[in-house]
Structures are given as C-alpha cells and as structure tokens.
Design an enzyme around this catalytic site. Structure first.
Site, short mmCIF file in Angstrom:
data_model
loop_
_atom_site.label_atom_id
_atom_site.label_comp_id
_atom_site.label_asym_id
_atom_site.label_seq_id
_atom_site.Cartn_x
_atom_site.Cartn_y
_atom_site.Cartn_z
CD GLU A 1 0.09 0.57 7.56
OE1 GLU A 1 0.09 0.59 6.32
OE2 GLU A 1 0.17 -0.48 8.22
CG HIS B 1 3.63 0.37 4.68
ND1 HIS B 1 2.77 -0.66 4.99
CD2 HIS B 1 4.87 -0.20 4.68
CE1 HIS B 1 3.46 -1.77 5.18
NE2 HIS B 1 4.73 -1.52 4.99
CG ASN C 1 -0.21 -0.07 2.54
OD1 ASN C 1 1.00 0.07 2.58
ND2 ASN C 1 -0.95 -0.27 3.61
C1 F6R Z 1 10.34 -2.58 7.84
C2 F6R Z 1 9.46 -1.53 7.32
C3 F6R Z 1 8.39 -1.80 6.32
C4 F6R Z 1 8.83 -2.77 5.21
C5 F6R Z 1 7.69 -3.01 4.21
C6 F6R Z 1 8.06 -4.04 3.18
O1 F6R Z 1 11.24 -2.04 8.78
O2 F6R Z 1 9.59 -0.44 7.74
O3 F6R Z 1 7.99 -0.59 5.74
O4 F6R Z 1 9.94 -2.24 4.55
O5 F6R Z 1 6.56 -3.46 4.91
O6 F6R Z 1 8.22 -5.28 3.80
P1 F6R Z 1 8.83 -6.52 3.02
O7 F6R Z 1 10.24 -6.19 2.72
O8 F6R Z 1 8.73 -7.67 4.01
O9 F6R Z 1 8.00 -6.71 1.81
#
Ligand code: F6R
Length: 247
Positions: free
Chosen positions: A143, A138, A136
């Site tokens: 979020e 973020h 999304n």
């Molecule tokens: C982690 C963080 C999150 C992740 C995001 C992607 O410290 O801040 O923003 O970077 O959720 O997560 P993955 O890499 O597991 O797809």
C-alpha cells in the site's frame, strides 16, 4: 517500461495469456509470479483454453502468488488460495506441489514471510511476475507508504483497499485487516514483469505508475526502474497517458 494498449478487457486478457504461454512453451520449467483479483480472471480463462485446446503444458511450471489474507486458508472461499484453485490450478495440469501461496493461517506470520521469501529464492527466483494494480497504485498488497518494503511481509490494509475488496465478501466487516504480501523488493527481483490494468478507475494509478515521481506513495511507480517491465492495458486504463508513451 513498455506499454501496450489493447481495445478491450478480452483483448488485454488474450495478449497476457499469450505472453505467459510463450514463456511456458519456451521454458517449460519456468517460475511464474501470479496475482488474484478481477483483472487476471480473463487471462486465466484464456490459459485454461490454451491448455485444453492447444496442449499448453503446466506440468513443470512453478508458481508463487503475490499475497494472501491473514486468517484465511484454502477452505475459505475468499482466500487467494481458493481463488487460484478455482480460476487456474484445478483446471490445468500444474503440479499442486509446485504452487505456492503464502499461508495466511500460519501461527507465526513473520516466520511465514521469511519462509516464503526464501522459497522463492530456492526456486531460482521468479522469471515472469504478473501484477494487477490498485486504484491507489498498490501492487501486491504494498500500500502507499513512506518506504518501499524489501521482502515478503505482513501488511495492514488501507481503508480504501478494504472497501474495494469488500465486493468479494458478504460484509465489509468480513474483509481481513491484514495480509501477507511479497515486498516491492521481491517483485523487483523478477526477471520480467507484466502489469495488467483495465477500466477507467485504474487510469490515474496507471498514470502515476508511468509518469509520476518514483515514490512509495505510488508503489507501482518503482516499476519505472525495472528493465523488463511491460504494462498491458485496455483503452480506459490508458486514457490519461499521452499518445507518445504507448507502443
Ligand atoms: C492481487 C493483488 C492486488 C490486485 C489489485 C487489483 O493478488 O496483489 O494488488 O492486483 O488490488 O485488484 P483488481 O484486479 O481486483 O482490481
């Protein structure tokens, strides 16, 4: 934004590690902002290799992680503190006293957010911030919302994020509902930003970040304002971008 597209997850991870290693070689006492999740695991693996085989020295490096779940501490396997120890800190010569992850078990979460934000400032600010991106769009745990958060703050996780992160927990019900996260303002203060994304499921978020309107509905879109932001992608994550936007 500079956009670099690589052939695979492995190539993306190697390029990312090269950028961090270059930063550490040039400025051994650099301040890094670090991320957890699946995306940076390959980059950490490559950094450990560079430490072991090429003598990359972390002894003067300071690090600040983006986020932590409220209620989890280093003794919980799913905490981001435990993640960082397993994937990087315990395998290189970084000084534990120079590593920082928000304390998810603090009694006063608001106080912990203020303390964390202040600690980043006292360290001189972040030189190079590594980011992943959520489906999304973020970044950190910022979020989609109706405003951009300025500072480190407490966040209520969205259902979609709880669902996505449940793969790291036994049951979806075990995923904490709150987290502490650097704010968008905290992230934007970093001197350089390196966002990593791989896989088809990130393609829309990457598109929105690069070519969408700048809106808190797509938190990563704010990176369009940063003068030194680079996106390092694999082909799948870059698949919705037009050719001309890629370097
Ligand atoms: C982690 C963080 C999150 C992740 C995001 C992607 O410290 O801040 O923003 O970077 O959720 O997560 P993955 O890499 O597991 O797809």
């Amino acid at each position: 934004m500079r956009i670099l597209v690589t052939d695979s997850y492995e190539a993306m991870s190697r390029e990312a590690a090269k950028i961090l290693a270059g930063q550490i070689w040039l400025w051994p006492d650099t301040v890094l902002g670090l991320a957890t999740g699946s995306t940076p695991v390959g980059m950490y693996r490559e950094l450990i290799r560079l430490h072991r085989e090429e003598g990359l020295d972390f002894s003067q490096v300071t690090s600040f992680n983006l986020d932590e779940y409220v209620g989890l501490g280093p003794e919980d396997d799913q905490s981001y503190q435990a993640f960082m120890h397993a994937h990087l800190f315990d395998q290189v010569n970084i000084d534990p006293a120079r590593t920082h992850v928000p304390n998810g078990k603090a009694e006063d979460i608001e106080g912990e957010c203020d303390r964390y934000e202040k600690a980043i400032g006292e360290a001189g600010g972040i030189d190079l911030q590594v980011l992943g991106i959520g489906r999304n769009a973020h970044i950190g745990f910022n979020e989609p919302d109706d405003h951009f958060a300025r500072q480190t703050h407490r966040v209520a996780l969205k259902e979609s994020t709880i669902r996505a992160n449940s793969r790291f927990f036994e049951r979806e019900a075990d995923v904490p509902r709150y987290a502490i996260s650097m704010g968008i303002g905290t992230i934007l203060k970093a001197r350089r930003i390196l966002l990593l994304a791989n896989g088809r499921e990130k393609a829309q978020a990457v598109y929105d970040a690069v070519l969408g309107d700048i809106t808190p509905e797509h938190p990563a879109s704010i990176l369009q304002f940063h003068p030194q932001a680079m996106l390092l992608l694999d082909r799948e994550a870059a698949s919705l971008l037009p050719e001309r936007s890629k370097v």
